[in-house]
Design an enzyme around this catalytic site. Structure first.
Site, PDB file in Angstrom:
ATOM      1  N   ASP A  33       0.849  -1.193   0.000  1.00 32.38           N
ATOM      2  CA  ASP A  33       0.000   0.000   0.000  1.00 32.38           C
ATOM      3  C   ASP A  33       0.886   1.246   0.000  1.00 32.38           C
ATOM      4  OD1 ASP A  33      -3.224   0.531   0.909  1.00 32.38           O
ATOM      5  OD2 ASP A  33      -1.820   2.215   1.138  1.00 32.38           O
ATOM      6  N   ILE A  34       0.482   2.244  -0.763  1.00 31.39           N
ATOM      7  CA  ILE A  34       1.291   3.462  -0.907  1.00 31.39           C
ATOM      8  C   ILE A  34       1.266   4.308   0.367  1.00 31.39           C
ATOM      9  CG2 ILE A  34      -0.447   5.064  -1.840  1.00 31.39           C
ATOM     10  CD1 ILE A  34       1.617   5.716  -4.081  1.00 31.39           C
ATOM     11  N   ASN A  91     -12.859  -3.273   2.123  1.00 28.95           N
ATOM     12  CA  ASN A  91     -13.883  -2.231   2.215  1.00 28.95           C
ATOM     13  C   ASN A  91     -14.764  -2.274   0.977  1.00 28.95           C
ATOM     14  OD1 ASN A  91     -12.878  -1.138   4.664  1.00 28.95           O
ATOM     15  ND2 ASN A  91     -11.242  -0.129   3.524  1.00 28.95           N
ATOM     16  N   GLU A  99     -12.343   3.351  -1.230  1.00 31.02           N
ATOM     17  CA  GLU A  99     -11.825   4.479  -2.021  1.00 31.02           C
ATOM     18  C   GLU A  99     -11.521   4.067  -3.456  1.00 31.02           C
ATOM     19  OE1 GLU A  99      -8.495   6.069   0.113  1.00 31.02           O
ATOM     20  OE2 GLU A  99      -9.756   6.722   1.787  1.00 31.02           O
ATOM     21  N   VAL A 100     -10.997   2.868  -3.629  1.00 36.10           N
ATOM     22  CA  VAL A 100     -10.626   2.414  -4.976  1.00 36.10           C
ATOM     23  C   VAL A 100     -11.628   1.345  -5.415  1.00 36.10           C
ATOM     24  CG1 VAL A 100      -8.833   1.366  -6.395  1.00 36.10           C
ATOM     25  CG2 VAL A 100      -8.188   2.918  -4.532  1.00 36.10           C
ATOM     26  N   HIS A 104     -10.116  -5.253  -3.520  1.00 36.31           N
ATOM     27  CA  HIS A 104      -8.803  -5.473  -2.904  1.00 36.31           C
ATOM     28  C   HIS A 104      -8.999  -5.941  -1.473  1.00 36.31           C
ATOM     29  CE1 HIS A 104      -9.998  -1.256  -2.557  1.00 36.31           C
ATOM     30  NE2 HIS A 104      -9.369  -1.188  -1.396  1.00 36.31           N
ATOM     31  N   HIS A 106      -6.936  -5.858   2.027  1.00 41.03           N
ATOM     32  CA  HIS A 106      -5.782  -5.328   2.762  1.00 41.03           C
ATOM     33  C   HIS A 106      -5.255  -6.437   3.682  1.00 41.03           C
ATOM     34  CE1 HIS A 106      -6.776  -0.900   2.167  1.00 41.03           C
ATOM     35  NE2 HIS A 106      -7.962  -1.429   1.945  1.00 41.03           N
TER      36      HIS A 106
HETATM   37  P1  AMP Z   1      -9.902   1.387   0.305  1.00 48.76           P
HETATM   38  O1  AMP Z   1     -10.360   2.501   1.211  1.00 48.76           O
HETATM   39  O2  AMP Z   1     -10.097   0.038   0.918  1.00 48.76           O
HETATM   40  O3  AMP Z   1     -10.486   1.496  -1.089  1.00 48.76           O
HETATM   41  O4  AMP Z   1      -8.322   1.558   0.220  1.00 48.76           O
HETATM   42  C1  AMP Z   1      -7.616   1.906  -0.936  1.00 48.76           C
HETATM   43  C2  AMP Z   1      -6.149   1.794  -0.598  1.00 48.76           C
HETATM   44  O5  AMP Z   1      -5.409   1.950  -1.786  1.00 48.76           O
HETATM   45  C3  AMP Z   1      -5.632   2.858   0.399  1.00 48.76           C
HETATM   46  O6  AMP Z   1      -5.080   2.193   1.540  1.00 48.76           O
HETATM   47  C4  AMP Z   1      -4.570   3.605  -0.407  1.00 48.76           C
HETATM   48  O7  AMP Z   1      -3.473   4.001   0.371  1.00 48.76           O
HETATM   49  C5  AMP Z   1      -4.194   2.573  -1.469  1.00 48.76           C
HETATM   50  N1  AMP Z   1      -3.636   3.128  -2.699  1.00 48.76           N
HETATM   51  C6  AMP Z   1      -4.136   4.153  -3.441  1.00 48.76           C
HETATM   52  N2  AMP Z   1      -3.345   4.374  -4.506  1.00 48.76           N
HETATM   53  C7  AMP Z   1      -2.340   3.466  -4.459  1.00 48.76           C
HETATM   54  C8  AMP Z   1      -1.210   3.175  -5.264  1.00 48.76           C
HETATM   55  N3  AMP Z   1      -0.949   3.877  -6.386  1.00 48.76           N
HETATM   56  N4  AMP Z   1      -0.384   2.169  -4.897  1.00 48.76           N
HETATM   57  C9  AMP Z   1      -0.628   1.460  -3.778  1.00 48.76           C
HETATM   58  N5  AMP Z   1      -1.679   1.678  -2.966  1.00 48.76           N
HETATM   59  C10 AMP Z   1      -2.522   2.673  -3.294  1.00 48.76           C
END
Ligand code: AMP
Length: 120
Positions: A33-34, A91, A99-100, A104, A106
């Site tokens: 994770d970034i 999530n 968010e994405v 995924h 975690h």
């Molecule tokens: P979520 O709230 O479960 O959708 O979490 C999305 C996760 O993606 C967050 O923990 C971010 O830090 C992570 N994230 C967003 N952009 C990147 C990226 N380019 N590389 C790695 N992780 C990312």
């Protein structure tokens, strides 16, 4: 929620932006994770275009579901958190604070992680 092919994980899968890769197989990619929220924080994603856990388990092939669920455990062992323990989190949607919009999981570890959810 419809799949958005411009989401950041789709761009990682297409090689348009980099990632710190931990593991890859025919159906799955795992990377750091970034913005890590624990000493170990790795994301595992399927390569297919799935928004969420319920989308994935309703529409992915048996081979994809098997590869993904196996990969989550394999990655946990690979990154060294299996013995001490770790947490899996996926999530989903607005209430889940996703968010994405690409499925995924975690993997958090490397320290005691406290209670499951913050108290309201
Ligand atoms: P979520 O709230 O479960 O959708 O979490 C999305 C996760 O993606 C967050 O923990 C971010 O830090 C992570 N994230 C967003 N952009 C990147 C990226 N380019 N590389 C790695 N992780 C990312």
């Amino acid at each position: 929620m419809a799949y958005d092919p411009d989401n950041v994980f789709a761009k990682i899968l297409r090689g348009e932006i980099p990632c710190k890769k931990v593991h890859e197989d025919a159906h799955t990619l795992a990377f750091h994770d970034i913005r890590p929220q624990a000493p170990v924080h790795v994301l595992v994603i399927p390569k297919g275009a799935y928004v969420s856990w319920d989308d994935f388990t309703a529409t992915a092939s048996d081979a994809e579901v098997m590869a993904f669920t196996r990969a989550v455990g394999a990655v946990a062992r690979m990154i060294g958190v299996a013995d001490a323990g770790y947490r899996l989190l996926s999530n989903v949607g607005a209430n889940g604070h996703q968010e994405v919009p690409h499925l995924h999981v975690h993997i958090f570890g490397g320290r005691p992680l406290g209670r499951m959810l913050p108290k309201e």
